[in-house]
Design an enzyme around this catalytic site. Structure first.
Site, mmCIF file in Angstrom:
data_model
loop_
_atom_site.group_PDB
_atom_site.id
_atom_site.type_symbol
_atom_site.label_atom_id
_atom_site.label_comp_id
_atom_site.label_asym_id
_atom_site.label_seq_id
_atom_site.Cartn_x
_atom_site.Cartn_y
_atom_site.Cartn_z
ATOM 1 N N SER A 1 35.609 19.639 0.229
ATOM 2 C CA SER A 1 34.552 18.629 0.226
ATOM 3 C C SER A 1 34.422 18.041 -1.191
ATOM 4 O O SER A 1 35.410 17.529 -1.724
ATOM 5 C CB SER A 1 33.244 19.240 0.714
ATOM 6 N N ASP B 1 36.048 16.860 11.524
ATOM 7 C CA ASP B 1 35.099 16.829 10.406
ATOM 8 C C ASP B 1 33.970 15.842 10.698
ATOM 9 O O ASP B 1 34.211 14.646 10.834
ATOM 10 C CB ASP B 1 35.841 16.439 9.125
ATOM 11 N N HIS C 1 33.875 20.555 9.112
ATOM 12 C CA HIS C 1 33.864 20.235 7.680
ATOM 13 C C HIS C 1 34.028 21.513 6.861
ATOM 14 O O HIS C 1 33.074 22.254 6.665
ATOM 15 C CB HIS C 1 32.565 19.521 7.301
#
Ligand code: NAG
Ligand code: NAG
Ligand code: NAG
Ligand code: NAG
Ligand code: NAG
Ligand code: NAG
Ligand code: NAG
Length: 530
Positions: free
Chosen positions: A194, A407, A447
């Site tokens: 991320s 995601d 994610h």
């Protein structure tokens, strides 16, 4: 067999670096305690140097409350020397950082990354890497807490966030590692997801000598346009009483329709979309009619279909340039809570208030493409992290890039866009990029964590699925750097509780996974990268 060879390899390396012999443990404790008096770091304040024996709690008592959710009490499974310090980065900014120096040292250095607009050390990543014998560092990215408020009227803190905190942590962390272990370190690694994925790419682009191997997941690169894209959802859906708003119950209907149209395009109707590129759903099939009437969760009005079509379309600037790609279909059950909930997206709200306009009362519902263009043009300190020329890194480093195909926060299409951008900029075909840059598309992964499918690939404590490098992206990177064996696939594991339900090999882009049989969907050999 590969597993036992690998462990033997680690043990041999660990022995080569062990300094004590008979009374290794207590001599390590003495070494750590005396390090408090020996450590020398410029522009730094050392807060503590603490010996942490096996089986004791890794204390989180000094972690600020705003970061407590990243800092669970953990009983240490390894012995280490824990150093905490602040380092000044400018007259108006400083970072907090920690270095964890394990007694079972492998001779390897590793930096972890951050998340969101944070702001917090990801202690679970430190536990994971230091447990493998890496001398491991982490920083707070220049401020504590998952918020942009510290950027307000302080561009130095923003500069730390854009690139300076991680790099400073690496420079200082390597120095500490050399001071602590007389043999220094052999190889240097990075692992993050991320914002941590963006930080890995920033190092590749701006500090190509920092790492020999980078594992960068679900990167928040093209950051300003990611924020613009996040900002677009509220004006698109409107609030929960708007005619444009789509309810959670309707998102379940939409998800079912996406699977009806797309699930078996990879040959398997298993609830997992292997390659969202093949999925271009037509939502007009859901329009209400005389049998399914407006207001029901089983159909959509024309106005609502337009909302859904916008969500699954790219964000364009004020010309035909794509600023950010569409949300990939398959993620909507979770994305409905993150983005399609009729509430402002907090990162976008913070970015426009404290960076773009320096106006704490800016209204996120007022966002238009004109705001996107203004924000995009600013790109402070090149925080967007979207440079296509990475030739300086190519000379010595390797990067393993991965992205979950479900995601719900950062569209995986953004990773494909960057991969092509590098290929086009450097004039390198996928087989040439393979020499140093490999991108893996992980179906059924959300994610940075698990999703509906085989999403555990060893990118952290919560996704550990074994020590075989084929099941573990960190160990795959170590093997690539140190033995020259490059990963051709990443095998993910789907857990049912603690039981392995099945494993699936995920393909190296631009190949896509196809079910070919004859085994069941759960049989990893029934799939082929084509
Ligand atoms: C560590 O802390 C937790 C929670 O405070 C506690 O339950 C546990 O017993 C502690 N473990 C040790 C080894 O002190
Ligand atoms: C070193 O690593 C081994 C294998 O992972 C582990 O069993 C042992 O407890 C570790 N020792 C120390 C001192 O951390
Ligand atoms: C260390 O730096 C952080 C900002 O990164 C700051 O919030 C904190 O107060 C500093 N700690 C000390 C003890 O100065
Ligand atoms: C939604 O927005 C409208 C128009 O701005 C406003 O009148 C209404 O109070 C809002 N409703 C909710 C639930 O926030
Ligand atoms: C009416 O809408 C429902 C729900 O979308 C659908 O299943 C049905 O086929 C539609 N009927 C006609 C006649 O289009
Ligand atoms: C189109 O817009 C983008 C982003 O606003 C800008 O960077 C680009 O230069 C523009 N292209 C043209 C041809 O005007
Ligand atoms: C998952 O585990 C539960 C409890 O052990 C079991 O009942 C269930 O059948 C398992 N599901 C699958 C898909 O294996």
């Amino acid at each position: 067999m590969r597993l036992s060879l690998l462990l033997a390899g680690y043990a041999a390396t660990a022995n080569a670096y062990a300094h004590g012999n008979v009374d290794k443990r207590s001599s390590f404790q003495a070494k750590c305690e005396s390090f408090a008096h020996q450590i020398k770091v410029q522009d730094a304040t050392i807060h503590s140097v603490t010996h942490v024996p096996i089986g004791t709690n890794i204390s989180m008592s000094n972690v600020p409350a705003v970061c407590a959710s990243d800092a669970d009490d953990t009983s240490s499974t390894f012995e280490f020397c824990r150093v905490a310090l602040n380092v000044t980065t400018s007259s108006k900014s400083q970072i907090f950082m920690e270095a964890w120096l394990p007694s079972n040292y492998s001779g390897r250095f590793l930096s972890t990354g951050n998340g969101g607009l944070g702001g917090c050390i990801q202690y679970s990543d430190m536990v994971y890497a230091a447990g493998y014998g890496f001398a491991t560092v982490a920083t707070n990215n220049g401020h504590f807490g998952d918020t942009g408020v510290y950027f307000y009227h302080n561009t130095e803190v923003l500069e730390d966030y854009a690139y300076r905190a991680i790099h400073t942590g690496v420079v200082v962390g390597k120095e500490i590692t050399k001071q602590f272990y007389t043999k220094g370190f052999d190889k240097s690694y990075y692992m993050g997801c991320s914002t941590g994925g963006r930080e890995g790419w920033k190092s590749i682009q701006k500090f190509p000598d920092d790492f020999d191997g980078v594992v960068a997941g679900s990167p928040a690169f093209n950051l300003v346009n990611l924020i613009n894209w996040g900002a677009r959802f509220l004006p698109t859906t409107g609030n929960s009483s708007a005619a444009t708003f789509v309810t959670d119950a309707q998102w379940i209907t939409i998800h079912d329709e996406i699977l009806r149209q797309c699930d078996d395009l990879d040959g398997a109707a298993d609830g997992i979309i292997e390659d969202p590129d093949l999925c271009q759903p037509i939502f007009e099939t859901l329009l209400c009619n005389s049998t399914a009437s407006a207001g029901s969760s089983s159909c959509l009005t024309g106005t609502q279909v337009k909302t859904v079509n916008t969500i699954f379309s790219p964000l364009y600037g004020n010309n035909d340039t794509i600023l950010y790609p569409r949300m990939q279909p398959g993620s909507e059950l979770t994305a409905a809570y993150v983005y399609y909930n009729g509430q402002p997206f907090s990162y976008a709200e913070d970015w426009f208030r404290y960076v773009v306009y320096s106006n704490p009362s800016w209204d996120p519902a007022s966002w238009t493409v004109n705001d996107a263009v203004i924000a995009d043009a600013q790109d402070p300190y090149q925080v967007s992290t979207f440079q296509g020329d990475i030739s300086a890194f190519q000379k010595k480093g390797k990067v393993l890039h991965y992205h979950g195909m479900e995601d719900p926060i950062i569209s995986s299409d953004s990773s494909k866009m960057y991969y092509k951008h590098v290929a086009d900029t450097m004039n390198l075909s996928p087989s040439q990029l393979d020499e140093f840059y490999r991108f893996f598309t992980i179906s059924g992964m959300g994610h940075c964590s698990t999703g509906d499918g085989a999403g555990s690939i060893g990118q952290g404590v919560g996704t550990f699925a074994g020590n075989d490098p084929e099941d573990n992206v960190l160990l795959a990177m170590v093997r690539w750097v140190e033995e020259g064996i490059a990963p051709d696939f990443v095998r993910g594991t789907k857990f049912n509780g603690t039981e392995v339900e099945y494993r699936r090999k995920h393909c190296k882009y631009p190949k896509r996974n196809k079910y070919v049989g004859p085994g069941a969907y759960e049989d990893e050999n029934a799939w082929k990268c084509v």
